[in-house]
Scaffold this motif. Structure first.
Motif, short mmCIF file in Angstrom:
data_model
loop_
_atom_site.label_atom_id
_atom_site.label_comp_id
_atom_site.label_asym_id
_atom_site.label_seq_id
_atom_site.Cartn_x
_atom_site.Cartn_y
_atom_site.Cartn_z
N ARG A 159 -7.53 -7.17 -3.24
CA ARG A 159 -6.07 -7.22 -3.09
C ARG A 159 -5.57 -8.48 -3.78
NH1 ARG A 159 -1.94 -9.05 0.30
NH2 ARG A 159 -0.20 -7.57 0.47
N SER A 166 0.82 -1.21 0.00
CA SER A 166 0.00 0.00 0.00
C SER A 166 0.85 1.26 0.00
CB SER A 166 -0.94 0.00 1.22
OG SER A 166 -0.19 -0.09 2.42
N THR A 210 -15.56 -4.98 -0.04
CA THR A 210 -14.23 -5.32 0.47
C THR A 210 -13.17 -4.91 -0.55
OG1 THR A 210 -15.16 -7.23 1.64
CG2 THR A 210 -12.76 -7.19 1.33
N GLN A 211 -12.11 -4.29 -0.05
CA GLN A 211 -11.03 -3.88 -0.95
C GLN A 211 -10.42 -5.11 -1.63
OE1 GLN A 211 -7.95 -1.31 0.45
NE2 GLN A 211 -9.35 0.12 1.46
N TYR A 225 -13.05 5.11 -1.63
CA TYR A 225 -11.96 5.36 -0.69
C TYR A 225 -11.16 6.62 -1.00
CZ TYR A 225 -12.90 0.55 0.72
OH TYR A 225 -13.51 -0.60 1.17
N ALA A 243 -13.54 1.42 -6.14
CA ALA A 243 -12.53 1.59 -5.08
C ALA A 243 -12.08 3.05 -5.01
CB ALA A 243 -11.34 0.67 -5.34
N PRO A 270 -7.66 1.91 -4.35
CA PRO A 270 -8.00 2.65 -3.12
C PRO A 270 -6.99 3.73 -2.75
CG PRO A 270 -8.18 0.26 -2.81
CD PRO A 270 -7.49 0.47 -4.11
#
Length: 727
Positions: A658, A435, A655-656, A575, A571, A499
């Motif tokens: 990944r 991130s 839900t993000q 976010y 996203a 995000p």
């Protein structure tokens, strides 16, 4: 080759005749004992031979016929090891052993390579790397000596222990090129490593102790980092041609070393381009071969009793085998930064030998060299295998050093091999798993991007450029490669970035919405074709049913792609909307492209979020009074002002996403052939394409592209250029 005298004699007045005699004797049917002074004369004499390629071929064929009886290959390899041991004991000081070692390398490379690529089986019995039981040997010589281990240890000790200097450069370079030849036994093995494969020299390298392995890996990486040029006092290069003969590269020595001057017409590849640092390039090739080598061993003894001539036996061998540890891979995985002393959990220093590398210099070198496909594979190997190096890369503030060359290579995708594109995208995916990386790339502003031709990009963030290039790669793949894995990797990277997007540029925002539109049009076309085919296939034709199945599968794939793009947009909106007014503007500008999917069962919740944003900003626009037409600047100003009051009310939070990269269960089936394709297309090693079993080879009907690879990634193996080499 004509009659030869019974006793070697060196006549200073006629060195050329003497050289002719010595080579003729070496390839002939008379065996000279290991202790004979013939070997000293052969290795000490300047061999100024300029044979045409047919003479070299005849010599190699004679050697192949007689070596089983003379064992001259084994003997010259032993003498090479002795010369290297003498060089090691002199610690880099000038020594007569240097000239003898170079001569031994040249001679053994030519004939060893011929034996390998003309072997009748992949068990390499034709090499006869052993002495006859009745061989007369020096008193201190061990009769049960494993010659491959003895030689490779001497080679690796020299490479790992002796610094590269103007004196040692040529020997270092020719040793590494010899190792390439010795390891080329992999080329005649099958595409998947099996217990029956025999690679005596690579296996001998794998059997060395970890302390020596670490020295070798360190030296090879330092060669790559420092990129030492060929010393001017060692050799110069000139091109010339003789009559109808192809161009000849002659390395002419200006030093006082003994030399071998023999045509390496099937030792040197015609596709390899000249390098400013041949030692760096060859060192990298050796590293990649060693890193990705896998030794397959049987785990069940009874399997060996089965017939070796049946497919069932081969299948059983594969199912009942495993891979032994690779110490070079292990050394790379455990390498640490030379600026950092690793401590264990208790705070005690790690006493086991550890490879320590200058990560900063390695990072900078990779940034400079990433236009080369082999450098991309090294970067992948480091990021995938070494968590310390991955962490080091992620905390660098100048990520553009690596990312700009990667993005430029993807921008020029039509000029790159498909494998290189995959490696570049996987590197980006691995980096995007962090991130902090996703956040930092949007803070780094690029003044310009001169290689991007479609539009002037001024003061754009590195993150915005990455989004643009990934979307462009998807578009290229859609029109040319049509590879689902490539699509998925690009979109997975964008999803990881979503995000954390910050002030995405107007151009990148437009390209993101255009990506959805492009995939939507492809989806609608597939849906229409499937619908029409269903109506036409009522006669239950097998072909028509098969076509329907194919269309249905492709439609399902594009449904997943569309949903993934919608999740990327969601996203950003969920976010990071206040920080991305240009994304809001792009969605408002093209809001009609989302309308057809409002009621789609796979997309409706995601589309609902987009329309929630559209309704909010459209209502703010409607409440504004303006004189005249709405300009881009006025619309964007309204969006920026109202972004501050956006609270995300009514948004359904997902839900993000990944995505992470994981190697497949048998990565060696891809990497071993891929590494050797790179070696053959880049290095001084050429190889008879008809002898290659490791990967499919397109024989000379096809032309190579700019990267030395044919269109489907196979190596074009026409090797015509003759080469003369000396010390």
């Amino acid at each position: 080759m004509g009659a030869v005298p019974s006793t070697p004699r060196w006549s200073p007045a006629r060195p050329q005749d003497t050289a002719e005699y010595l080579i003729a004797t070496f390839v002939g049917d008379k065996s000279f004992p290991l202790s004979s002074d013939f070997w000293q004369k052969l290795l000490e004499l300047p061999l100024h031979l300029q044979w045409p390629s047919n003479r070299v071929r005849q010599a190699c064929e004679a050697f192949a016929r007689n070596n089983y009886k003379t064992r001259h290959l084994a003997k010259i390899l032993i003498h090479l090891a002795w010369c290297l041991q003498e060089c090691n004991s002199s610690s880099g000081a000038p020594s007569d052993a240097y000239g003898k070692a170079v001569n031994a390398l040249y001679i053994s490379s030519i004939f060893l390579k011929h034996l390998i690529e003309n072997a009748k089986t992949n068990k390499i019995e034709e090499l006869y790397i052993s002495l006859d039981e009745n061989e007369l040997t020096p008193p201190d010589f061990k009769q049960d000596l494993n010659i491959e281990d003895f030689l490779m240890r001497a080679v690796l000790v020299f490479i790992g222990s002796i610094d590269v200097s103007s004196i040692t450069y040529v020997l270092h370079l020719e040793l590494i090129n010899f190792v390439l030849v010795a390891m080329s036994t992999q080329l005649i093995s099958g595409p998947s490593p099996g217990p029956k494969d025999v690679n005596p020299f690579i296996d001998a390298a794998m059997a060395q102790e970890s302390s020596l392995v670490i020295l070798v890996v360190r030296r090879l990486l330092l060669n790559y980092i420092t990129r030492p040029p060929l010393p001017f006092n060692a050799a110069t290069y000139s091109m010339f041609s003789e009559g109808s003969q192809p161009g000849v590269l002659q390395k002419v020595s200006s030093a006082a070393a003994n030399i071998v001057l023999l045509p390496f017409n099937y030792l040197v590849s015609s596709s390899g381009e000249g390098s400013r640092s041949p030692l760096a390039d060859s060192s990298l090739h050796i590293l990649l071969i060693l890193f990705h080598y896998r030794k397959c061993v049987e785990v069940d003894e009874f399997i060996t009793d089965k017939s070796e001539d049946t497919v069932a036996s081969d299948s059983n061998l594969k199912q009942n085998s495993t891979f032994s540890d690779n110490p070079y891979c292990k050394a790379l995985e455990n390498a640490t930064d030379v600026e950092f002393d690793r401590l264990d959990i208790e705070g005690n220093a790690n006493n086991s030998p550890v490879l320590r590398l200058p990560f900063a210099s390695l990072f900078d070198t990779l940034g400079i060299c990433l236009a080369d496909e082999a450098a991309v594979l090294l970067l992948y190997s480091l990021l995938q295998g070494n968590p310390d190096f991955l962490e080091y890369v992620l905390v660098r503030t100048d990520l553009d050093t690596l990312l700009i060359p990667i993005l430029e290579a993807l921008y020029n995708a039509p000029k790159r091999s498909s494998n290189q594109i995959y490696m570049l995208l996987i590197v980006l995916l691995m980096l995007s798993q962090d991130s902090s990386f996703n956040a930092s790339i949007h803070k780094l502003i690029l003044p310009s991007v001169p290689w991007y031709k479609e539009r002037l990009l001024h003061q754009t963030s590195l993150g915005s450029l990455m989004v643009v290039i990934l979307i462009r790669t998807v578009q290229y793949n859609l029109s040319k490669l049509r590879d689902v894995y490539l699509h998925t990797t690009c979109l997975a990277t964008l999803a990881n970035m979503g995000p954390h997007v910050h002030r995405l540029s107007a151009y990148a925002s437009q390209r993101l919405v255009s990506l959805f539109d492009m995939l939507a049009r492809k989806y609608n076309k597939l849906a229409e074709l499937l619908n029409n085919n269903v109506h036409l296939s009522k006669g239950n034709s097998m072909d028509e049913n098969g076509l329907s199945d194919d269309l249905s599968t492709e439609l399902h794939i594009y449904t997943d792609f569309l949903r993934l793009v919608l999740e990327i947009i969601n996203a950003i909106l969920s976010y990071a909307l206040p920080r991305n007014p240009e994304v809001v503007y792009a969605i408002m500008h093209r809001q009609e492209v989302f309308q057809p999917f409002k009621n789609h069962p796979r997309f409706n919740e995601l589309i609902e979020n987009i329309y929630n944003v559209l309704d909010f900003f459209n209502s703010r626009m409607d409440s504004q009074r303006t004189d005249g037409e709405w300009s881009v600047e006025k619309v964007l100003q309204v969006i920026i002002v109202n972004c501050r009051s956006w609270r995300g009310e009514g948004m359904k939070m997902f839900t993000q996403l990944r995505f992470t990269y994981e190697q497949e269960s048998h990565p060696e089936e891809f990497f071993i052939p891929y590494v050797w394709q790179l070696v053959l297309s880049r290095s001084v090693l050429g190889f008879n394409p008809e002898a290659i079993n490791l990967f499919p080879v397109d024989l000379p009907a096809e032309r190579q592209d700019n990267n030395g690879m044919v269109a489907n990634g196979h190596v074009n193996g026409e090797l015509e250029r003759s080469v003369f080499l000396d010390a």
